[in-house]
Enzyme design. Structure first.
Site, PDB file in Angstrom:
ATOM      1  N   GLU A   6       0.831  -1.208   0.000  1.00 46.31           N
ATOM      2  CA  GLU A   6       0.000   0.000   0.000  1.00 46.31           C
ATOM      3  C   GLU A   6       0.863   1.254   0.000  1.00 46.31           C
ATOM      4  O   GLU A   6       0.571   2.224  -0.681  1.00 46.31           O
ATOM      5  CB  GLU A   6      -0.837   0.016   1.290  1.00 46.31           C
ATOM      6  N   THR A  44      -6.460  11.554  -3.526  1.00 43.39           N
ATOM      7  CA  THR A  44      -6.135  11.132  -2.158  1.00 43.39           C
ATOM      8  C   THR A  44      -5.281  12.192  -1.482  1.00 43.39           C
ATOM      9  O   THR A  44      -5.409  12.451  -0.287  1.00 43.39           O
ATOM     10  CB  THR A  44      -5.394   9.784  -2.194  1.00 43.39           C
TER      11      THR A  44
END
Ligand code: HSE
Length: 293
Positions: free
Chosen positions: A120, A168
């Site tokens: 991630e 994001t």
């Protein structure tokens, strides 16, 4: 060959910013692995054109590296990238489970959490485990520096994904650096309420505990139509509504018989502001599941 299905996840749940997460029954990514001398990756499915197949740049490549487990890896995306539904976490968790098994590494699901979080980190810049933990363990998870706590639950949810883009980076930039003590105290109360609600499988408590006045209002402002969608969902029975992860998905919790009405109301409310959307009628579900062949 091994196949792993890993679920979409929803992080934060309002009051648990960077801490809470749930696995969703649907949608999910499917990852297939076969041993190889070098890692190669192919990506198909929803939004696959945005995902690099170079192992050096792919979340799954980082997982293969971390486990020293080179493989031909095929990712079939069911979770749209940049949806706020843990798309990269689903792929990373699936790869971690599959490669751990393929190479007999013997790591537990808990031990795979930091491995998948490394994957991630490659795409998001920060190693948040609040999506990979529920993708691996299922249910409702609480991630802190001390480790992961998990409880199985089956609370019903609607995840409404609008066809808009929220970066994001923007979603992290709007997070306040500090908050008044009164807001912190309120949020702690809500987080505790939500946790008991999950443990009791009680959508009323979970909905009440989703409330958050610190991060969610800032992020909601990045989503066209958020207030109208929230109101529409609450009117037809949702017990709580919040932003899923960094957005733009809007997450509602409800009693199971209300799911269809909540999903319809959310899609219609987005439609009223000219935004197309898709609603998943889902529930908190299992973590990654392994199949041989
Ligand atoms: N907790 C993270 C956030 C989830 O809301 O930014 C996305 O990585």
């Amino acid at each position: 060959m091994l196949t792993v299905r890993a679920p979409a996840t929803s992080a934060n749940l309002g009051s648990g910013f960077d801490v809470f997460g749930v696995a969703l029954e649907t949608p999910a990514d499917v990852v297939r692995v076969e041993r190889a001398a070098e890692t190669t990756i192919t990506v198909t499915g929803v939004g696959s054109q945005y995902i690099p197949e170079d192992p050096e740049q792919n979340t799954v490549g980082a997982v293969a590296d971390a486990l020293d487990a080179p493989a031909h890896i095929r990712i079939d995306k069911g979770v749209r990238p940049s949806s706020g539904l843990g798309s990269s976490a689903a792929s990373a968790a699936a790869a971690a489970v599959a490669l751990n098994e393929l190479y007999d590494r013997g790591l537990t699901r808990e031990e795979l959490v930091p491995v998948a979080a490394e994957g991630e980190a490659l795409v998001s810049g920060e190693a948040h485990a609040d999506n990979v933990a529920p993708a691996l363990l299922g249910g409702f998870t609480i991630v802190t520096d001390d480790g992961v706590t998990q409880v199985d639950t089956a609370v019903s949810l609607v995840a409404c994904l609008p066809e808009i883009t929220v970066s994001t980076r923007d979603a992290r930039q709007v997070v306040p650096e500090s908050a008044p003590m009164s807001a912190v105290v309120e949020t702690v109360g809500h987080a505790a309420t939500l946790t008991i609600g999950m443990a009791r499988n009680d959508p009323d408590l979970v909905g009440r505990g989703m409330s958050d006045g610190i991060v969610t209002p800032e992020r909601a402002a990045l989503i066209d139509g958020y207030d109208a969608v929230r109101e529409a969902a609450l009117e037809v029975g949702a017990t709580g509504v919040t932003v899923s992860g960094a957005g733009p998905t809007v997450l509602a919790v409800c009693h199971r018989p209300d799911r269809r009405a909540v999903a319809g109301a959310m899609v219609d409310a987005f439609d009223d502001v000219g935004v197309e959307s898709r609603a998943y009628q889902t529930a908190v579900g299992d973590g990654a599941t392994l199949h041989r062949g």
